[in-house]
Write a protein that holds these residues in place. Structure first.
Motif, mmCIF file in Angstrom:
data_model
loop_
_atom_site.group_PDB
_atom_site.id
_atom_site.type_symbol
_atom_site.label_atom_id
_atom_site.label_comp_id
_atom_site.label_asym_id
_atom_site.label_seq_id
_atom_site.Cartn_x
_atom_site.Cartn_y
_atom_site.Cartn_z
ATOM 1 N N VAL A 135 91.177 55.964 51.653
ATOM 2 C CA VAL A 135 92.444 56.514 51.166
ATOM 3 C C VAL A 135 93.093 57.342 52.273
ATOM 4 O O VAL A 135 94.290 57.209 52.548
ATOM 5 C CB VAL A 135 92.244 57.360 49.888
ATOM 6 N N LEU A 136 92.290 58.187 52.931
ATOM 7 C CA LEU A 136 92.819 59.011 54.032
ATOM 8 C C LEU A 136 93.280 58.152 55.200
ATOM 9 O O LEU A 136 94.292 58.454 55.842
ATOM 10 C CB LEU A 136 91.778 60.024 54.487
ATOM 11 N N GLN A 137 92.561 57.074 55.488
ATOM 12 C CA GLN A 137 92.971 56.181 56.582
ATOM 13 C C GLN A 137 94.324 55.538 56.266
ATOM 14 O O GLN A 137 95.199 55.471 57.132
ATOM 15 C CB GLN A 137 91.923 55.083 56.803
ATOM 16 N N ILE A 138 94.490 55.074 55.033
ATOM 17 C CA ILE A 138 95.769 54.472 54.650
ATOM 18 C C ILE A 138 96.864 55.523 54.697
ATOM 19 O O ILE A 138 97.946 55.285 55.237
ATOM 20 C CB ILE A 138 95.677 53.825 53.248
ATOM 21 N N TRP A 139 96.599 56.693 54.146
ATOM 22 C CA TRP A 139 97.575 57.790 54.138
ATOM 23 C C TRP A 139 98.020 58.106 55.568
ATOM 24 O O TRP A 139 99.217 58.246 55.829
ATOM 25 C CB TRP A 139 96.961 59.010 53.463
ATOM 26 N N PRO A 143 103.028 56.526 58.510
ATOM 27 C CA PRO A 143 104.142 56.607 59.482
ATOM 28 C C PRO A 143 104.191 55.404 60.422
ATOM 29 O O PRO A 143 105.271 54.878 60.702
ATOM 30 C CB PRO A 143 103.840 57.899 60.248
ATOM 31 N N LYS A 144 103.043 54.958 60.873
ATOM 32 C CA LYS A 144 102.985 53.788 61.751
ATOM 33 C C LYS A 144 103.454 52.544 60.999
ATOM 34 O O LYS A 144 104.179 51.711 61.549
ATOM 35 C CB LYS A 144 101.558 53.606 62.272
ATOM 36 N N GLN A 145 103.032 52.423 59.735
ATOM 37 C CA GLN A 145 103.428 51.271 58.928
ATOM 38 C C GLN A 145 104.955 51.232 58.752
ATOM 39 O O GLN A 145 105.565 50.177 58.835
ATOM 40 C CB GLN A 145 102.772 51.349 57.535
ATOM 41 N N LEU A 146 105.558 52.382 58.531
ATOM 42 C CA LEU A 146 106.998 52.435 58.285
ATOM 43 C C LEU A 146 107.825 52.230 59.552
ATOM 44 O O LEU A 146 109.011 51.927 59.467
ATOM 45 C CB LEU A 146 107.369 53.764 57.625
ATOM 46 N N LYS A 152 105.887 45.780 55.179
ATOM 47 C CA LYS A 152 104.753 45.485 54.311
ATOM 48 C C LYS A 152 103.507 46.191 54.862
ATOM 49 O O LYS A 152 103.312 46.272 56.067
ATOM 50 C CB LYS A 152 104.546 43.971 54.313
ATOM 51 N N ILE A 153 102.676 46.697 53.948
ATOM 52 C CA ILE A 153 101.438 47.351 54.389
ATOM 53 C C ILE A 153 100.551 46.313 55.050
ATOM 54 O O ILE A 153 100.253 45.268 54.480
ATOM 55 C CB ILE A 153 100.693 48.005 53.197
ATOM 56 N N MET A 154 100.149 46.610 56.273
ATOM 57 C CA MET A 154 99.244 45.740 57.020
ATOM 58 C C MET A 154 97.969 46.534 57.236
ATOM 59 O O MET A 154 97.983 47.553 57.929
ATOM 60 C CB MET A 154 99.871 45.350 58.359
ATOM 61 N N TYR A 155 96.893 46.078 56.638
ATOM 62 C CA TYR A 155 95.643 46.816 56.727
ATOM 63 C C TYR A 155 95.084 46.820 58.148
ATOM 64 O O TYR A 155 94.277 47.669 58.489
ATOM 65 C CB TYR A 155 94.639 46.279 55.707
ATOM 66 N N GLY A 156 95.537 45.917 58.992
ATOM 67 C CA GLY A 156 95.144 45.911 60.401
ATOM 68 C C GLY A 156 95.609 47.162 61.146
ATOM 69 O O GLY A 156 95.023 47.550 62.152
ATOM 70 N N TYR A 157 96.668 47.800 60.647
ATOM 71 C CA TYR A 157 97.131 49.051 61.236
ATOM 72 C C TYR A 157 96.246 50.229 60.817
ATOM 73 O O TYR A 157 96.251 51.269 61.443
ATOM 74 C CB TYR A 157 98.581 49.354 60.832
ATOM 75 N N VAL A 158 95.520 50.033 59.728
ATOM 76 C CA VAL A 158 94.608 51.066 59.235
ATOM 77 C C VAL A 158 93.312 51.004 60.033
ATOM 78 O O VAL A 158 92.790 52.017 60.487
ATOM 79 C CB VAL A 158 94.326 50.873 57.720
ATOM 80 N N ASP A 159 92.808 49.787 60.192
ATOM 81 C CA ASP A 159 91.569 49.548 60.915
ATOM 82 C C ASP A 159 91.612 48.098 61.386
ATOM 83 O O ASP A 159 91.991 47.204 60.619
ATOM 84 C CB ASP A 159 90.375 49.796 59.975
ATOM 85 N N GLU A 160 91.242 47.851 62.631
ATOM 86 C CA GLU A 160 91.317 46.493 63.189
ATOM 87 C C GLU A 160 90.553 45.480 62.344
ATOM 88 O O GLU A 160 90.945 44.332 62.228
ATOM 89 C CB GLU A 160 90.756 46.463 64.615
ATOM 90 N N LYS A 161 89.443 45.897 61.767
ATOM 91 C CA LYS A 161 88.587 44.983 61.009
ATOM 92 C C LYS A 161 88.863 45.040 59.508
ATOM 93 O O LYS A 161 88.127 44.451 58.723
ATOM 94 C CB LYS A 161 87.116 45.324 61.271
ATOM 95 N N ALA A 162 89.890 45.733 59.128
ATOM 96 C CA ALA A 162 90.175 45.935 57.704
ATOM 97 C C ALA A 162 90.573 44.634 57.024
ATOM 98 O O ALA A 162 91.276 43.803 57.598
ATOM 99 C CB ALA A 162 91.284 46.960 57.536
ATOM 100 N N ARG A 163 90.121 44.488 55.790
ATOM 101 C CA ARG A 163 90.498 43.370 54.936
ATOM 102 C C ARG A 163 91.144 43.945 53.686
ATOM 103 O O ARG A 163 90.739 44.991 53.187
ATOM 104 C CB ARG A 163 89.266 42.535 54.544
ATOM 105 N N ALA A 164 92.123 43.223 53.163
ATOM 106 C CA ALA A 164 92.864 43.706 51.995
ATOM 107 C C ALA A 164 91.926 44.033 50.838
ATOM 108 O O ALA A 164 92.079 45.057 50.183
ATOM 109 C CB ALA A 164 93.902 42.678 51.564
#
Length: 190
Positions: A135-139, A143-146, A152-164
């Protein structure tokens, strides 16, 4: 909290009472007062409310109702100036009040930072331990996502290995607790 709620309900006939709660859940004892409690979801101020707060009713009349009559160039410039400030300070009532009082954007930035810190503390306190880190990583990635062209939310911006499937419950937690809004894609406004 239970005693506050009981007291509030005992004086409801004489006074208007406002209790503020978060998305965390019901207040203790709330179930026994069903029918006596009205809930309201408070949203950030709109641009129109921002104009009212700044005592710009003349400009509000130009904006509201999508008038057909032409708006003077001077009014358009004033509306655009207010709109730029609104984009910077947002619609948080505490921040708007401070801006109306002091007209100091440096103070506004400090207030906004304090609010962000409070949100982070809220997440740390109420997010389930199993998902708090995500949750903290997404939060933190918002700013980077926007700033991207694709909003659209891209989980790759949260973590390179992130999966939806790993991060969607954490993103939904933010939505369910009112910290972010899910906006569905619109192709054309009507």
């Amino acid at each position: 909290v239970s005693s506050i709620l009981e007291y509030a309900m005992s004086v409801i006939g004489k006074y208007r009472v406002c209790l503020i709660a978060s998305y965390v859940g019901e207040l203790a004892g709330e179930a026994s007062y069903i029918g006596s409690i009205r809930s309201f979801v408070l949203e950030p101020m709109t641009f129109e409310e921002f104009l009212i707060a700044n005592k710009a009713q003349k400009l509000l009349k130009c904006v509201e109702g999508q008038r057909v009559e032409p708006i003077s160039e001077a009014d358009i410039i004033q509306i655009m100036d207010y709109l730029k400030v609104f984009f910077v300070i947002g619609g948080m009532p505490k921040v708007v009040l401070d801006y109306v009082k002091y007209k100091d954007l440096e103070r506004i930035e400090k207030l906004q930072q304090e609010i962000l810190i409070d949100y982070k503390k809220y997440i740390e306190k109420y997010a389930p331990d199993t998902m708090c880190k995500k949750v903290l990583q997404i939060w933190s990635s918002i700013p980077k996502q926007l700033s991207k062209d694709n909003k659209k939310i891209m989980y790759g911006y949260v973590d390179e290995k992130a999966r939806a499937r790993e991060y969607e419950p954490s993103a939904e937690w933010l939505v369910n607790h009112g910290l972010v809004r899910k906006i569905y894609r619109v192709k054309e406004g009507q």
